[in-house]
Design an enzyme around this catalytic site. Structure first.
Site, PDB file in Angstrom:
ATOM      1  N   PRO A   1      -7.031   3.587   8.450  1.00 28.37           N
ATOM      2  CA  PRO A   1      -6.213   3.181   9.202  1.00 28.37           C
ATOM      3  C   PRO A   1      -6.550   2.926  10.878  1.00 28.37           C
ATOM      4  CG  PRO A   1      -5.747   5.301   8.641  1.00 28.37           C
ATOM      5  CD  PRO A   1      -6.802   5.039   7.632  1.00 28.37           C
TER       6      PRO A   1
ATOM      7  N   GLU B   1      -7.961  13.591   4.182  1.00 34.04           N
ATOM      8  CA  GLU B   1      -7.832  13.118   5.705  1.00 34.04           C
ATOM      9  C   GLU B   1      -8.847  12.093   6.199  1.00 34.04           C
ATOM     10  OE1 GLU B   1      -5.701  14.232   7.672  1.00 34.04           O
ATOM     11  OE2 GLU B   1      -4.724  15.236   6.157  1.00 34.04           O
TER      12      GLU B   1
ATOM     13  N   ARG C   1      -7.957 -14.747  -4.696  1.00 35.15           N
ATOM     14  CA  ARG C   1      -7.246 -16.297  -4.644  1.00 35.15           C
ATOM     15  C   ARG C   1      -8.063 -17.166  -3.839  1.00 35.15           C
ATOM     16  NH1 ARG C   1      -2.872 -17.254  -1.990  1.00 35.15           N
ATOM     17  NH2 ARG C   1      -1.694 -17.818  -3.788  1.00 35.15           N
TER      18      ARG C   1
ATOM     19  N   ASP D   1      -0.529 -22.134   2.138  1.00 32.95           N
ATOM     20  CA  ASP D   1      -0.027 -20.629   2.215  1.00 32.95           C
ATOM     21  C   ASP D   1       0.438 -20.252   3.726  1.00 32.95           C
ATOM     22  OD1 ASP D   1       0.291 -19.801  -0.264  1.00 32.95           O
ATOM     23  OD2 ASP D   1      -1.852 -18.867  -0.401  1.00 32.95           O
TER      24      ASP D   1
HETATM   25  N1  SAM Z   1      -6.342  11.131   8.539  1.00 33.37           N
HETATM   26  C1  SAM Z   1      -6.436   9.719   8.648  1.00 33.37           C
HETATM   27  C2  SAM Z   1      -6.210   9.109   9.782  1.00 33.37           C
HETATM   28  O1  SAM Z   1      -5.023   9.543  10.440  1.00 33.37           O
HETATM   29  O2  SAM Z   1      -6.690   8.084  10.222  1.00 33.37           O
HETATM   30  C3  SAM Z   1      -5.468   9.152   7.447  1.00 33.37           C
HETATM   31  C4  SAM Z   1      -6.264   9.671   5.906  1.00 33.37           C
HETATM   32  S1  SAM Z   1      -5.182   8.846   4.764  1.00 33.37           S
HETATM   33  C5  SAM Z   1      -4.139  10.129   4.257  1.00 33.37           C
HETATM   34  C6  SAM Z   1      -6.428   8.868   3.522  1.00 33.37           C
HETATM   35  C7  SAM Z   1      -7.310   7.653   3.109  1.00 33.37           C
HETATM   36  O3  SAM Z   1      -6.130   6.566   2.906  1.00 33.37           O
HETATM   37  C8  SAM Z   1      -7.955   7.066   4.368  1.00 33.37           C
HETATM   38  O4  SAM Z   1      -9.293   7.740   4.509  1.00 33.37           O
HETATM   39  C9  SAM Z   1      -8.047   5.381   3.936  1.00 33.37           C
HETATM   40  O5  SAM Z   1      -9.243   5.290   3.120  1.00 33.37           O
HETATM   41  C10 SAM Z   1      -6.572   5.402   3.235  1.00 33.37           C
HETATM   42  N2  SAM Z   1      -5.624   4.659   4.080  1.00 33.37           N
HETATM   43  C11 SAM Z   1      -4.705   5.179   4.819  1.00 33.37           C
HETATM   44  N3  SAM Z   1      -3.846   4.354   5.454  1.00 33.37           N
HETATM   45  C12 SAM Z   1      -4.897   3.117   5.487  1.00 33.37           C
HETATM   46  C13 SAM Z   1      -4.422   2.092   5.957  1.00 33.37           C
HETATM   47  N4  SAM Z   1      -3.540   1.498   6.530  1.00 33.37           N
HETATM   48  N5  SAM Z   1      -5.266   1.074   5.537  1.00 33.37           N
HETATM   49  C14 SAM Z   1      -6.310   1.393   4.849  1.00 33.37           C
HETATM   50  N6  SAM Z   1      -6.533   2.499   4.380  1.00 33.37           N
HETATM   51  C15 SAM Z   1      -5.900   3.574   4.578  1.00 33.37           C
END
Ligand code: SAM
Length: 266
Positions: free
Chosen positions: A98, A125, A163, A178
């Protein structure tokens, strides 16, 4: 195009991709999907892939060793080091996170140009930051929200890129029209019946005049984008005709820069 995915849950991909355009592309030999279970690379009898965070705090962090071992099993170690050093990427190593750059169609178009993409799916995490320092070339987010794992984000990117692989879609015109393909949202679409519950389709679409249809669609795409995502217009390639059409729609205001930082939905 070859996709390699490092995940603790490879089964998720098998179930989702079993019924998708990706599986058709795999069967047709247009893409390859290789799933790698990070746990298989975790040393020790218990194959531990996560540990408590240094400095305390809740949750667990994915350990650096299993992920690096998995990466080096599928991508040459020297290449990983070299592309980090030089910034010249041959095989993108994409961490889903994220905190990454938000994924867009433009990014999908850029990724499609590579022969191979590697994805690292985090859990808990997230991953030890040293994986980013040592190997990751792209940190990508699916949007401003938090998922429990990177798998769904990786699937979305794999599908969006697949795609675009030539030959995967029967009619490549769909890709060009698209939403987001050329910076605009797509025009509204209709199919039979021509009248449903008293609602008709725009007359131009049944006129048989392709030039008129195409002009109408372009105008609708412009108007929709202006109404719903004015921010996109800042980067869209607009012709003078486009600008005039938009200006006319906005009530004949002078042609010029299209404002993109104000709400224009009224
Ligand atoms: N503690 C992290 C933070 O606050 O940035 C979030 C960890 S999340 C619970 C667990 C995993 O989900 C991340 O390591 C990532 O690989 C994936 N993930 C969560 N949200 C995401 C997003 N918006 N885009 C891409 N991957 C995501």
């Amino acid at each position: 195009m070859r996709f390699d995915v490092l995940t603790l849950f490879p089964g998720l991909f098998e179930s989702v991709f079993a019924e998708s355009i990706v599986s058709r592309a795999i069967n047709a030999g247009q893409v390859e999907l290789h799933l790698h279970n990070i746990r298989d690379y975790a040393p020790g009898r218990h194959r531990v892939t996560d540990d408590t965070p240094f400095g305390g705090g809740g949750g667990m962090v994915m350990k650096v060793e299993p992920i690096m071992l998995a990466l080096e099993a599928i991508v040459e170690a020297d290449l990983i080091v070299e592309q980090k050093r030089s910034g010249e990427v041959q095989v993108p190593i994409i961490l889903l996170t994220p905190v990454g750059e938000v994924f867009t169609q433009h990014m999908a178009q850029g990724l499609e140009r590579y022969e191979r993409l590697v994805f690292i799916c985090g859990r808990y995490e997230g991953v030890d930051e040293r994986i980013v320092d040592l190997a990751v070339t792209h940190e990508v987010s699916l949007g401003d929200f938090v998922l429990s794992g990177g798998e769904i984000a990786a699937m979305a990117i794999i599908e969006a890129v697949t795609r675009l692989v030539p030959g995967v879609l029967g009619d490549m015109r769909a890709i060009v029209d698209d939403s987001h393909a050329r910076g605009l949202l797509e025009a509204p679409q209709y199919t039979r019946p021509a009248v449903y519950r008293g609602l008709t389709v725009p007359e131009v679409l049944v006129s048989g005049n392709h030039a008129l249809v195409s002009r109408w669609r372009r105008k609708q795409a412009l108007i929709r984008t202006w109404q719903r995502r004015p921010d996109l217009l800042a980067n869209a390639e607009l012709t003078e005709v486009d600008r005039n059409a938009l200006a006319a729609h906005r009530g004949g205001s002078p042609v010029g820069e299209i404002p993109h930082d104000t709400d224009q939905r009224s």
